[in-house]
Each structure stands twice: as structure tokens, then as C-alpha cells.
Design an enzyme around this catalytic site. Structure first.
Site, PDB file in Angstrom:
ATOM      1  N   LYS A 177      62.557  87.451  -0.930  1.00 33.25           N
ATOM      2  CA  LYS A 177      62.600  86.028  -0.599  1.00 33.25           C
ATOM      3  C   LYS A 177      62.752  85.781   0.894  1.00 33.25           C
ATOM      4  O   LYS A 177      62.633  84.636   1.347  1.00 33.25           O
ATOM      5  CB  LYS A 177      63.748  85.339  -1.357  1.00 33.25           C
ATOM      6  CG  LYS A 177      63.719  85.566  -2.857  1.00 33.25           C
ATOM      7  CD  LYS A 177      62.355  85.324  -3.474  1.00 33.25           C
ATOM      8  CE  LYS A 177      62.308  85.718  -4.935  1.00 33.25           C
ATOM      9  NZ  LYS A 177      62.469  87.164  -5.179  1.00 33.25           N
ATOM     10  N   GLU A 201      63.380  86.988 -12.681  1.00 32.91           N
ATOM     11  CA  GLU A 201      62.278  87.926 -12.884  1.00 32.91           C
ATOM     12  C   GLU A 201      62.580  88.815 -14.084  1.00 32.91           C
ATOM     13  O   GLU A 201      63.703  89.291 -14.242  1.00 32.91           O
ATOM     14  CB  GLU A 201      62.081  88.798 -11.643  1.00 32.91           C
ATOM     15  CG  GLU A 201      61.619  88.020 -10.436  1.00 32.91           C
ATOM     16  CD  GLU A 201      61.433  88.887  -9.207  1.00 32.91           C
ATOM     17  OE1 GLU A 201      60.888  88.380  -8.225  1.00 32.91           O
ATOM     18  OE2 GLU A 201      61.838  90.070  -9.228  1.00 32.91           O
ATOM     19  N   SER A 248      58.784  90.410 -11.659  1.00 29.07           N
ATOM     20  CA  SER A 248      58.879  91.204 -10.441  1.00 29.07           C
ATOM     21  C   SER A 248      57.491  91.642 -10.012  1.00 29.07           C
ATOM     22  O   SER A 248      56.584  91.804 -10.835  1.00 29.07           O
ATOM     23  CB  SER A 248      59.748  92.438 -10.708  1.00 29.07           C
ATOM     24  OG  SER A 248      59.542  93.417  -9.719  1.00 29.07           O
TER      25      SER A 248
END
EC number: 4.2.1.9
Length: 559
Positions: free
Chosen positions: A124, A446, A472
């Protein structure tokens, strides 16, 4: 050079108190006319992705000084997806994208900085920095911390996904616990972001294509010396960009975003790129929507053989020519725009002029355009009565991207994983994990643990997994994420029941449950909106303001 933004805090008699504070942190008389440049440093010992960033930040800081700027370093947070995966903590992962963006914007604007050099590693960090950079539109550059080198065990390349898959292999009796521990101890050998074409490496490639990081920098290994050299050069180029007033929104165009989407299709990038590119483009005011991904997918082949579904890791891509080599192949076949510019002011054509149009011989990491792994891109956008706003299917590495079967319904990732590890999921099932969306999770976790367990049990080709959560970058198999509208806001995924027949058809871009509109509306009458899971704190705040995933799950959408 235009008037410096920082003159608001450095010039005039009335700014004497401001200058006194700056003198305390190292400014002298001659420094008050230099550009002040933020160094947004994501260094952390939370994760191997970020533990090497401080040396890059220090190199960049010194290089800014030598180039005539004044660096001011500040910290940004990170969350380790790999460590929080499969836990309640994973709900904070996507939230951290917004926290990173907000923190960089806040520090730079509060201090009237003239530019920013952002440094990140874990997933992120990259989109968070790009969102902030697009919001501020001050000269900016990004330094990626670099990819990890592959782990080794008996001559086999390992990544963190190897450890997740080993859990499924253990529960299905394919390996013993000794082998599991051997994989655990050898899959992550040092510093750097997860080594396949997972989310971090995908998003670093996106930034390189957008022109906001240096050529080749997105595929360098974290522990190689060239990464330090690249950090120094990035700082020099940023100072020059401030003098030339090269701003991010002149680089972030419709065409450059289309180039980025094209490249992630060609390299086999992460599903998360869809979410993040939508968010960055939204912030930049560029009209990119989820249908653009499908339009581009239809004409762009996958030409890189990279994990998770392929053979190689990102350092192998770097040795084969990196993102510039991929871009040259795509440029030569008319698949990307050649007029987009980068932070140095060069066009794509100018930047790639010395790169051969064919990939190097004696390697098969990058293939030529007429010999692709797949004739079309691997990230398919599906629509239907389960996802009227769309969803994202990752179809690389599977022979038949079509499955019709009975739904197995789970209200959380934990419940699903428990069922998989108990061997309750059978071939032909369509596993549904709901209430994991941006609002419902909240945070859109995820689902790497369930998908890896399915693959580890040998069911990757025989089971579909669909969710309003995310996957993911290390996920492969027939997986469909980002289903929108999500369950928590009344999307049809909330209405399906155990045993309902669901069709996932990536060939025809379709995701449907075999129920009439009338039946769905009857079920909606009895549906109750779930109560909020969090009453206070960042997750509570996030769930109140986050947008649908089909718009990038942003938190500052204009009403």
C-alpha cells in the site's frame, strides 16, 4: 524557476519566527532560497519490504543537498500484508493506503514543501504515495525499496506464497511438517518486497510506466548497490523537476494510465492494480473506469512468465531488461502510447530509443509478442447479476476459466479457511466469502490464506472462489474478487444461499447465480443490513466514508 511554494514560510520579516524554527533543524541564511523537499520515508522493521528503506532515504537526502535543495525527512506508516494475512489485522491493510496518502499530503502541505520524494516498499506504500502526489500536484518522484531475491530450497526458487501453499499441502498430506518448516525458514532470505509479480512489484511497475520513478527502478533488488545509485539519481532529477516545474498531473494523463494498464496485463500483474489504478486516476481527475481494463485486456497478451502462476521472479525480469524492455515490445506493436512523458521530461519514445525491439535471446522471462504465454490479458472484468458494477477475475495459470457449481457460503475468511483445512471443499464448488468488502469488512481483506490452501490441496483448477474482498498479488487459480456492489450494502452476493448454482465464466466475462430477478427481490425483502462491526477508531471511520471497490475504494469521492 517559478516562485517557490516554501517562500510562504521562509521570506519576509513576518516569517522570522518560522525561520527560527528552520534554523534549529539545520537551515542557514543561504538555505532559505532553496527548494524545500519532503522525504517521505516508509522505513520500518515491521516487514522485510521496508527494512532497507532508511539507507535509501539517507542517500536521497544527501543527494538533494548536493543538487541544491533542502531535504526534510518525515515518516509514513506501513502495514505488512504478509504478516497480517489471515487475521483481523488484515482489515487495516487497504486502510493504510489512505493513511499513507493523508500523512504525506498533510506533512507536505502543512510545511509548504516545494516537492516530495516518497520512498516505500510494501504493497500500500506505492498507491498511497501516488494518491498523495496526485492530490498535491507538486513536483514528485517515487523510490521503490526494491524486490527481494528468491529464497532457495534444494535448488527451487521460493517466495512467501510458497509458505502459504505449504499449509494447504500439509493439511492434504502432500508434505510433512518438517518440509513446512524448511519452506518457512528459507522462503524470505532478506530485505525487499515479495519477489513474484505480486502487488508491490506490480504497483512499482505502474509508477515507472506513469513516469514518476526512474526507468528500471521498479525491478531492482533491494539489496543491490544499483538501488542506492538509483535513489541518488532520483533525488537529483527531482530537484531539476522543481526548477523546470514538471508536475505529476502533466504526466498522469489518460494515455499514461492506459499504458500502465497495458503493462500490467503484459507482465501478469496483481488484481490489486485494478483497485489502485482506479483510485489514483480518480484522484488525478482522469476518466479511467473498470471497463477500460477489459477493453485493454482483449488486445494485450501476457508476455512475461512470472510468479505466482509462472516460473520466474522479479529479479529475473530485471536481468532480462525490466519494464523498459517490456514497454519497447509493446511500443513496437502499437499497444502503448509513445507521447507520454516522464519526470525527466522525456517521452516514452525518447526513453526507449536505445532498447531493442526484441527481447534478449537465451532467456524466456520476457517473450516476444508473437509467442505469448496467453493471447489475452489475465485480469478479466466480469459482470452479471452477482456483480452489476463489475468484479475482477485473475485467470492466469488455469486451463479452463469457466466453472459452474453449487455455492458454499462463508460470512468471513476465517470460517472459509477452517472449512478448507478440514477438507470440506470439494471439486466443482464455488466458494463464496462475503461481508469482506470495503464497508463490510471493513477494509477489504486479501484472501491469500484460503486460495493458497485450495491450491496446496490440488484444487486450484477445480474450485472457484469469489468474494467482495480482495486477493493478494500472490494468488492464482480461478479467483474472482472486488465483487460490487458488496454484501454489506445489499449487493446480490448477500442474497445467495448454500447450494445455489453459480456460473463463473471468464471467457464470456460473466458471473451469475441461477436465480430469477423475482427470486432475488423476494430474498431482498428478508435481507437485513448487517450492523457495524466497529463503533470507534479508524475502521469505523473508514467504513462510513469509503466508496465502492468499482471506483477504487477511495475515501474522498466527490458527492
Amino acid at each position: 524557476m517559478n516562485k517557490l511554494r516554501s517562500s510562504a514560510i521562509t521570506q519576509g520579516v513576518q516569517r522570522s519566527p518560522n525561520r527560527s524554527m528552520l534554523r534549529a533543524v539545520g537551515f542557514s541564511d543561504e538555505d532559505f532560497t532553496k527548494p524545500i523537499i519532503g522525504v517521505a520515508n516508509g522505513f520500518s522493521t515491521i516487514t522485510p519490504c521496508n527494512m532497507g528503506l532508511n539507507k535509501l532515504a539517507l542517500k536521497a537526502e544527501e543527494s538533494i543537498r548536493e543538487a541544491g535543495g533542502m531535504p526534510q525527512m518525515f515518516g509514513t506508516i506501513t502495514v505488512s500484508d504478509g504478516i497480517s494475512m489471515g487475521t483481523e489485522g488484515m482489515k487495516y491493510s487497504l486502510v493504510s493506503r489512505e493513511v499513507i496518502a493523508d500523512s504525506i499530503e498533510t506533512a507536505c502541505n502543512a510545511q509548504s514543501m516545494d516537492g516530495v520524494l516518497a520512498i516505500g516498499g510494501c504493497d500500500k506504500n506505492m498507491p498511497g504515495a501516488m494518491i498523495a502526489i496526485a492530490r498535491m500536484n507538486i513536483p514528485s518522484i517515487f523510490i521503490y525499496g526494491g524486490t527481494i531475491k528468491p529464497g532457495k530450497l534444494n535448488g527451487e526458487d521460493l517466495t512467501v506464497v510458497s509458505a502459504f501453499e505449504a499449509v494447504g499441502q500439509l493439511t492434504s498430506g502432500k508434505i510433512n511438517e518438517k518440509r513446512l518448516i524448511e519452506v518457512e525458514k528459507n522462503c524470505i532470505p532478506g530485505a525487499g518486497s515479495c519477489g513474484g509479480m505480486f502487488t508491490a512489484n506490480t504497483m512499482s511497475a505502474v509508477i515507472e510506466v506513469l513516469g514518476l520513478s526512474l526507468p528500471y527502478s521498479s525491478t531492482m533488488a533491494a539489496e543491490d548497490y544499483e538501488k542506492e545509485v538509483s535513489a541518488e539519481k532520483s533525488a537529483e532529477i527531482l530537484v531539476d523537476a522543481i526548477r523546470k516545474d514538471i508536475r505529476p498531473l502533466t504526466l498522469m494523463t489518460k494515455e499514461s494510465f492506459e499504458n500502465a494498464i497495458t503493462v500490467i496485463m503484459a507482465i501478469g500483474g496483481s488484481t490489486n492494480a485494478v483497485l489502485h489504478i482506479l483510485a489514483i486516476a480518480n484522484t488525478a481527475g482522469i476518466d479511467i473506469n473498470i471497463d477500460d481494463f477489459e477493453r485493454i485486456r482483449q488486445k494485450v497478451p501476457v508476455i512475461c512468465d512470472l510468479k505466482p502462476s509462472g516460473k520466474y521472479v522479479t529479479v529475473d525480469l530485471h536481468k532480462a531488461g525490466g519494464i523498459p524492455q517490456v514497454m519497447k515490445i509493446l511500443l513496437n506493436t502499437g499497444l502503448i502510447h509513445g507521447n507520454c512523458r516522464n519526470i525527466e521530461g522525456k517521452t516514452v519514445v525518447e526513453s526507449l530509443k536505445d532498447i531493442p525491439v526484441k527481447p534478449p535471446e537465451n532467456q524466456d522471462v520476457i517473450r516476444d509478442i508473437d509467442n505469448p504465454l496467453y493471447k489475452k490479458g489475465h485480469l478479466a472484468i466480469l459482470k452479471g447479476n452477482l456483480a452489476s458494477e463489475g468484479c475482477v477475475a485473475k485467470i492466469s495459470g488455469i486451463k479452463n476459466p469457466v466453472l459452474k457449481g453449487p455455492a458454499r457460503i462463508f460470512e468471513s475468511e476465517e470460517d472459509c479457511l477452517k472449512s478448507i483445512l478440514n477438507n470440506d471443499i470439494k471439486a466443482g464448488n464455488v466458494v463464496v466469502i462475503r461481508n469482506e468488502g470495503p464497508v463490510g469488512g471493513p477494509g477489504m481483506r486479501e484472501m491469500l490464506a484460503p486460495t493458497s490452501a485450495i491450491v496446496g490441496q490440488g484444487l486450484g483448477e477445480k474450485v472457484a472462489l469469489i468474494t467482495d474482498g480482495r486477493f493478494s498479488g500472490g494468488t492464482y487459480g480461478l479467483v474472482v474478487g472486488h465483487i460490487a456492489p458488496e454484501a454489506a450494502v445489499g449487493g446480490n452476493i448477500a442474497l445467495i444461499k448454500e447450494g445455489d448454482l453459480i456460473t463463473v465464466d471468464a471467457t464470456n466475462q460473466l458471473i451469475e447465480v441461477e436465480l430469477s430477478d423475482e427470486e432475488l427481490e423476494m430474498r431482498r425483502i428478508n435481507w437485513e443490513k448487517p450492523s457495524k462491526k466497529y463503533k470507534k477508531g479508524v475502521l469505523s471511520k473508514y467504513s462510513r466514508i469509503v466508496s465502492t471497490s468499482s471506483l477504487g475504494a477511495v475515501t474522498d469521492l466527490e458527492e
